[in-house]
Design a protein around this motif. Structure first.
Motif, PDB file in Angstrom:
ATOM      1  N   ASP A   4       0.824  -1.200   0.000  1.00 43.91           N
ATOM      2  CA  ASP A   4       0.000   0.000   0.000  1.00 43.91           C
ATOM      3  C   ASP A   4       0.861   1.253   0.000  1.00 43.91           C
ATOM      4  OD1 ASP A   4      -2.224  -1.600   0.109  1.00 43.91           O
ATOM      5  OD2 ASP A   4      -2.495  -1.411   2.271  1.00 43.91           O
ATOM      6  N   LYS A   5       1.905   1.231   0.812  1.00 43.47           N
ATOM      7  CA  LYS A   5       2.806   2.374   0.911  1.00 43.47           C
ATOM      8  C   LYS A   5       3.456   2.664  -0.441  1.00 43.47           C
ATOM      9  CE  LYS A   5       6.767   4.081   3.470  1.00 43.47           C
ATOM     10  NZ  LYS A   5       7.853   3.720   4.360  1.00 43.47           N
ATOM     11  N   SER A   6       3.932   1.634  -1.124  1.00 42.64           N
ATOM     12  CA  SER A   6       4.586   1.871  -2.407  1.00 42.64           C
ATOM     13  C   SER A   6       3.581   2.329  -3.464  1.00 42.64           C
ATOM     14  CB  SER A   6       5.357   0.640  -2.868  1.00 42.64           C
ATOM     15  OG  SER A   6       4.486  -0.424  -3.140  1.00 42.64           O
ATOM     16  N   GLU A   7       2.364   1.804  -3.422  1.00 45.89           N
ATOM     17  CA  GLU A   7       1.351   2.252  -4.390  1.00 45.89           C
ATOM     18  C   GLU A   7       1.006   3.722  -4.169  1.00 45.89           C
ATOM     19  OE1 GLU A   7       0.370   0.768  -7.166  1.00 45.89           O
ATOM     20  OE2 GLU A   7       1.761  -0.821  -6.600  1.00 45.89           O
ATOM     21  N   GLU A   8       0.924   4.136  -2.897  1.00 48.58           N
ATOM     22  CA  GLU A   8       0.688   5.553  -2.596  1.00 48.58           C
ATOM     23  C   GLU A   8       1.842   6.401  -3.122  1.00 48.58           C
ATOM     24  OE1 GLU A   8      -0.122   6.586   1.499  1.00 48.58           O
ATOM     25  OE2 GLU A   8      -1.457   4.847   1.682  1.00 48.58           O
ATOM     26  N   PHE A   9       3.059   5.915  -2.904  1.00 53.22           N
ATOM     27  CA  PHE A   9       4.238   6.639  -3.379  1.00 53.22           C
ATOM     28  C   PHE A   9       4.184   6.814  -4.899  1.00 53.22           C
ATOM     29  CE2 PHE A   9       8.385   6.277  -5.437  1.00 53.22           C
ATOM     30  CZ  PHE A   9       8.989   7.440  -4.972  1.00 53.22           C
ATOM     31  N   ALA A  11       1.576   6.678  -6.892  1.00 49.58           N
ATOM     32  CA  ALA A  11       0.455   7.539  -7.283  1.00 49.58           C
ATOM     33  C   ALA A  11       0.846   9.013  -7.119  1.00 49.58           C
ATOM     34  CB  ALA A  11      -0.774   7.214  -6.443  1.00 49.58           C
ATOM     35  N   ARG A  12       1.524   9.326  -6.016  1.00 41.03           N
ATOM     36  CA  ARG A  12       1.973  10.700  -5.774  1.00 41.03           C
ATOM     37  C   ARG A  12       3.030  11.103  -6.798  1.00 41.03           C
ATOM     38  NH1 ARG A  12       2.442   9.884  -0.646  1.00 41.03           N
ATOM     39  NH2 ARG A  12       4.680   9.631  -0.595  1.00 41.03           N
ATOM     40  N   LEU A  13       3.952  10.199  -7.094  1.00 42.49           N
ATOM     41  CA  LEU A  13       4.988  10.469  -8.083  1.00 42.49           C
ATOM     42  C   LEU A  13       4.365  10.750  -9.446  1.00 42.49           C
ATOM     43  CD1 LEU A  13       7.946  10.604  -9.030  1.00 42.49           C
ATOM     44  CD2 LEU A  13       7.867   8.119  -9.319  1.00 42.49           C
ATOM     45  N   LYS A  14       3.386   9.937  -9.839  1.00 42.94           N
ATOM     46  CA  LYS A  14       2.730  10.122 -11.137  1.00 42.94           C
ATOM     47  C   LYS A  14       2.074  11.502 -11.216  1.00 42.94           C
ATOM     48  CE  LYS A  14      -0.605   8.127 -14.325  1.00 42.94           C
ATOM     49  NZ  LYS A  14      -1.417   6.954 -14.654  1.00 42.94           N
ATOM     50  N   GLU A  15       1.410  11.876 -10.136  1.00 46.41           N
ATOM     51  CA  GLU A  15       0.757  13.185 -10.084  1.00 46.41           C
ATOM     52  C   GLU A  15       1.777  14.311 -10.258  1.00 46.41           C
ATOM     53  OE1 GLU A  15      -1.505  15.275  -6.503  1.00 46.41           O
ATOM     54  OE2 GLU A  15      -2.449  13.365  -7.070  1.00 46.41           O
ATOM     55  N   GLN A  16       2.897  14.207  -9.545  1.00 49.37           N
ATOM     56  CA  GLN A  16       3.943  15.227  -9.636  1.00 49.37           C
ATOM     57  C   GLN A  16       4.551  15.283 -11.037  1.00 49.37           C
ATOM     58  OE1 GLN A  16       6.478  13.942  -6.439  1.00 49.37           O
ATOM     59  NE2 GLN A  16       5.453  15.233  -4.926  1.00 49.37           N
ATOM     60  N   LEU A  17       4.772  14.127 -11.628  1.00 51.16           N
ATOM     61  CA  LEU A  17       5.351  14.090 -12.974  1.00 51.16           C
ATOM     62  C   LEU A  17       4.396  14.701 -14.000  1.00 51.16           C
ATOM     63  CD1 LEU A  17       6.987  10.549 -12.912  1.00 51.16           C
ATOM     64  CD2 LEU A  17       8.182  12.743 -12.958  1.00 51.16           C
ATOM     65  N   LEU A  18       3.111  14.471 -13.850  1.00 49.35           N
ATOM     66  CA  LEU A  18       2.121  15.051 -14.760  1.00 49.35           C
ATOM     67  C   LEU A  18       2.060  16.572 -14.617  1.00 49.35           C
ATOM     68  CD1 LEU A  18      -0.772  12.430 -14.527  1.00 49.35           C
ATOM     69  CD2 LEU A  18       0.532  13.021 -16.580  1.00 49.35           C
TER      70      LEU A  18
END
Length: 95
Positions: A4-9, A11-18
């Motif tokens: 769960d922790k890595s999936e959250e990480f 998801a946040r990374l994808k948002e920042q990259l976008l």
């Protein structure tokens, strides 16, 4: 729990990259790994045939190797996919 922790990480990374990057674009990966040719080769293999520029440098005592990889990617999903592949290499630290 770790999953769960890595999936959250990711998801946040994808948002920042976008938000912060226009795609396609070059992306810089940085990893630190215990100096071991087998592990270094595993990382190099993950980026084979991608046109990646790979630079590695051993630490002062030679115990660790830092690897910088610049590669042209089409979007955040490709960035995350490579991180997930590299995370399977034992002892790797992603920066």
């Amino acid at each position: 729990m770790e999953q769960d922790k890595s999936e959250e990480f990711y998801a946040r990374l994808k948002e920042q990259l976008l938000e912060n990057t226009t795609w396609p674009n070059n992306y810089l990966y940085k990893f630190i790994i215990p100096t071991d040719e087998k592990r270094i080769d595993q990382i190099n293999t993950i980026f084979d045939n991608t046109g990646a520029v790979i630079e590695s440098k051993k630490s002062k005592n030679g115990n660790y190797t830092s690897i910088s990889i610049t590669v042209h990617l089409n979007g955040p999903d490709e960035v995350i996919s490579k991180y997930k592949e590299v995370s399977k290499v034992e002892g790797v630290i992603s920066l």
